[in-house]
Design a protein around this motif. Structure first.
Motif, short mmCIF file in Angstrom:
data_model
loop_
_atom_site.label_atom_id
_atom_site.label_comp_id
_atom_site.label_asym_id
_atom_site.label_seq_id
_atom_site.Cartn_x
_atom_site.Cartn_y
_atom_site.Cartn_z
N TYR A 110 40.84 33.95 45.63
CA TYR A 110 41.18 35.27 45.09
C TYR A 110 42.44 35.20 44.22
O TYR A 110 42.46 35.68 43.08
CB TYR A 110 41.38 36.24 46.25
CG TYR A 110 41.77 37.65 45.86
CD1 TYR A 110 40.81 38.64 45.73
CD2 TYR A 110 43.10 37.99 45.65
CE1 TYR A 110 41.17 39.94 45.40
CE2 TYR A 110 43.48 39.27 45.32
CZ TYR A 110 42.51 40.25 45.20
OH TYR A 110 42.87 41.53 44.86
N CYS A 115 42.36 35.68 40.10
CA CYS A 115 42.92 36.93 39.57
C CYS A 115 44.26 36.75 38.87
O CYS A 115 44.55 37.47 37.90
CB CYS A 115 43.07 37.95 40.69
SG CYS A 115 41.51 38.48 41.42
N TYR A 135 44.67 38.45 32.28
CA TYR A 135 44.56 39.43 33.36
C TYR A 135 45.93 39.79 33.93
O TYR A 135 46.18 40.95 34.27
CB TYR A 135 43.65 38.89 34.47
CG TYR A 135 42.23 38.66 34.00
CD1 TYR A 135 41.46 39.71 33.52
CD2 TYR A 135 41.68 37.38 34.00
CE1 TYR A 135 40.17 39.50 33.07
CE2 TYR A 135 40.38 37.16 33.56
CZ TYR A 135 39.63 38.22 33.08
OH TYR A 135 38.36 38.01 32.64
N PHE A 147 37.60 43.52 32.48
CA PHE A 147 37.43 42.77 33.72
C PHE A 147 36.01 42.22 33.82
O PHE A 147 35.06 42.84 33.33
CB PHE A 147 37.69 43.66 34.94
CG PHE A 147 39.12 44.06 35.14
CD1 PHE A 147 40.15 43.46 34.43
CD2 PHE A 147 39.45 45.06 36.05
CE1 PHE A 147 41.47 43.84 34.63
CE2 PHE A 147 40.77 45.45 36.24
CZ PHE A 147 41.77 44.83 35.53
N GLN A 171 36.87 43.03 42.74
CA GLN A 171 37.92 42.04 43.03
C GLN A 171 39.07 42.18 42.04
O GLN A 171 40.24 42.23 42.44
CB GLN A 171 37.33 40.64 42.96
CG GLN A 171 38.37 39.53 43.12
CD GLN A 171 37.75 38.14 43.01
OE1 GLN A 171 36.63 37.92 43.45
NE2 GLN A 171 38.49 37.22 42.41
N PHE A 172 38.75 42.24 40.75
CA PHE A 172 39.82 42.34 39.75
C PHE A 172 40.46 43.72 39.77
O PHE A 172 41.66 43.86 39.51
CB PHE A 172 39.27 41.99 38.36
CG PHE A 172 39.23 40.51 38.11
CD1 PHE A 172 40.21 39.88 37.37
CD2 PHE A 172 38.21 39.73 38.65
CE1 PHE A 172 40.18 38.51 37.17
CE2 PHE A 172 38.17 38.36 38.45
CZ PHE A 172 39.16 37.74 37.71
N ALA A 225 42.94 43.48 42.48
CA ALA A 225 44.11 42.72 42.09
C ALA A 225 45.07 43.59 41.28
O ALA A 225 46.30 43.54 41.48
CB ALA A 225 43.69 41.49 41.27
#
Length: 446
Positions: A240, A244, A250, A367, A374-375, A378
């Protein structure tokens, strides 16, 4: 509403009438969701009535929920990405969040009467009431996280990307309509019917959210890879973090959104008190001004949704931020009474509505869709960390400054910093081949 004849979102296919029904169910639930989100204003008033300091309010309404967000959001988001049920992967979390949030608000609503029943004196009742308020308000914000997180993931999963900007325009119109209702009609009831106001809002929220849950169908998702299921929790955490936070593109998005969230802390905590305590306006006048600005936001929402579908939302978000910087600079020196406050409120509403219209379309554009939760998580934990660090500081600095006018200086500084980070995002986005269309750098590196 000019919609395509056939639209697709993953495995889901819609004709125009089906797309219209999808919008209707989603927006019905969204109206209740936006109304319940306004409960934090009532909680703020309840805390102020009990004599809570600005610093305590910053911690309890900002830092504490942000800390819980920081801890649980990654688990909720990645878990929902990998959930596979007959009801979908997002809706189970919305249902659980709905039940728990409603329970917390109902307990909070009637806690003053409970405090009186179990205490033997006025002083003891005060301490019980303050304790209940803190516990149930934090509990609500923790449970509401289940909804506030996954409802946006549901939008991205079921709404075709080609019309997502226009859908979010309607969503923002729901928010504006709630603002109108709350400002013109509900806020003034808080002075005499607070418990029933909490209760009515909660009941409306449950009904509308159930309409969404029963009316919206999620599509089919690819099975979760066995290798992902078999990893240990530590291996999943490492994966993870690497996926991320190791890619600059990102990271700069997370940083820009985190700082932009921090810019709103003082306004959300103390904006009402600047108008009431510094400028001497009563709640009805404040409600009327806020109601008018909500009407303005309602009128602007759909044209801005079209702009997000026509141009990239990264550009629209940046334009809104630049306008916010300029209006805050003007407002800090210029506001002196009712008229100047009203004009500033109108200008800030226009700027914020421009930025708000681009928020979800921006992340949906940038994303990876297969790991959107998940993103999204984050970004949420990055924002939560920033809120943990700055909420208490916002209250303390406001106390040191000695005036709620400080909120305009705070907003100016942090929005300017967010614009600088967005500039870096724009440069990297162009390197990915960014153009006027949605460009989601999917997963060669992820």
């Amino acid at each position: 509403m000019n919609m395509p004849a056939i639209s697709r979102a993953g495995s889901l296919t819609y004709n125009r009438s089906q797309l219209a029904r999808l919008f209707l169910w989603l927006l019905t639930g969204s109206f209740g969701y936006c109304l319940l989100a306004n409960v934090t204003t009532l909680i703020s008033l309840s805390m102020k009535e009990l004599g809570c300091s600005n610093s305590l309010m910053g911690v309890m309404l900002g830092s504490m929920p942000a800390a819980v967000n920081f801890i649980f959001n990654p688990w909720i988001s990645t878990r929902s990405d990998r959930t596979r049920t007959a009801w979908g992967r997002r809706k189970p979390y919305l249902f659980i969040g709905m039940c728990l949030s409603a329970a917390c608000i109902l307990l909070l609503a009637w806690s003053p009467r409970l405090a009186l029943r179990i205490s033997g004196s006025a002083e003891e009742a005060y301490h019980w009431q303050l304790g209940f308020l803190i516990v149930f308000s934090v509990g609500f914000q923790v449970c509401f996280l289940l909804i506030a997180t996954t409802i946006y993931y549901l939008f991205v999963d079921v709404v075709p990307q080609a019309v997502l900007g226009r859908f979010m325009a309607f969503f923002n119109m729901c928010g504006s309509a709630v603002g109108i209702l709350f400002s013109f009609f509900l806020l003034k009831l808080s002075q005499s019917h607070m418990a029933w106001l909490y209760t009515g809002i909660t009941a409306f929220f449950v009904v509308t959210m159930m309409i969404l849950l029963l009316g919206v169908k999620e599509g089919e998702y690819a099975p979760v890879a066995p290798a992902v299921r078999e990893r240990s929790p530590l291996e999943k955490a490492r994966l993870y973090m690497r996926e991320c936070f190791s890619i600059p593109f990102y990271f700069w998005i997370f940083f820009a959104m985190g700082v932009n969230g921090v810019s709103n802390i003082c306004r959300s905590l103390f904006g009402l008190y600047f108008a009431r305590d510094t400028l001497g306006l009563d709640l009805e006048v404040i409600g009327n001004i806020n109601g008018f600005t909500s009407l303005l936001g309602f009128a602007l929402a759909y044209p801005l949704g079209y702009l997000n579908d026509r141009f990239h939302p990264l550009r629209v978000f940046f334009w809104g931020g630049a306008a916010i910087v300029l209006v805050n600079l003007l407002s800090f020196f210029w506001i002196s009474g009712l008229v100047t406050y009203a004009v500033s409120s109108v200008l800030l509403t226009v700027a914020y509505v421009v930025q708000l219209s681009a928020g979800l379309p921006l992340t949906a554009a940038l994303f990876p869709h297969s790991k959107y939760g998940q993103f999204g998580s984050a970004q949420a934990i990055f924002c939560a960390l920033m809120m943990i660090l700055f909420n208490a500081a916002a209250g303390k600095l406001t106390d040191l400054f000695g005036s709620y006018r400080f909120l305009y200086a705070w907003d100016f500084v942090f929005t300017l910093l967010a614009l600088a980070a967005l500039g870096r995002v724009f440069v990297l986005w162009k390197q990915y081949g960014g153009d006027h269309h949605y460009v989601a750098p999917e997963s060669d590196q992820v």
